[in-house]
Design an enzyme around this catalytic site. Sequence first.
Site, PDB file in Angstrom:
ATOM      1  CB  SER A 160       1.646  -3.884  -8.474  1.00 43.60           C
ATOM      2  OG  SER A 160       2.568  -4.132  -7.458  1.00 43.60           O
ATOM      3  CG  LEU A 219      -2.035  -1.060   1.198  1.00 44.14           C
ATOM      4  CD1 LEU A 219      -2.793  -1.060   2.514  1.00 44.14           C
ATOM      5  CD2 LEU A 219      -2.979  -0.857   0.016  1.00 44.14           C
ATOM      6  CB  SER A 220      -0.122   4.732  -0.800  1.00 42.99           C
ATOM      7  OG  SER A 220       0.463   6.005  -0.777  1.00 42.99           O
TER       8      SER A 220
END
Length: 184
Positions: free
Chosen positions: A85, A12-13
């Site tokens: 991704s 995750l970011s």
Amino acid sequence: MARGVTVWFTGLSGAGKTTIARRVEAALRERGVPVELLDGDVVRQSLCRDLGFSREDRDRNIERVSFVAKLLTRHGVVVLAAFISPYRAAREAARREIGSFLEVYVKASLDTLVRRDVKGLYRKALAGEIRNFTGIDDPYEEPEQPDLVIETDHETEEESARRVIALLQERGFIEPVRAWPRST
């Protein structure tokens, strides 16, 4: 001597993908290993600026990156690909396309991600102000069998980078490290 491989950092970011990849890149460069960092934010601003964030566009983004990574890997470069991704199928397609591929799942708790988020995107997504935010109201499919799992809320950047280097050594892509470079 190094053998070409793509190390695919997914997560995750704010989990730490790019931060760890940069540390690994510096360590490999110091040793004279041919290395290139493909960072999701940078690629989005250049090679993939025509793409949005629909599932189709995200998959196309990964296809383009996979093509570049395959070429570099084939020529003996250690490619460090740092991309959210979010879809398992796209990552598996990248693995098939590239061939020499290691998947590194970089994860942290949602509380940690919110705390690290200087732009406040997680808070906005949790409040419903941003839609289709990966990990909140858009899916992130965790890897089922990654080559390495890094939990950045339980280890330092240096520890994480050392584990990636160790994986590259164990799999025979680089020679053993004699000394770790000093922190910058």
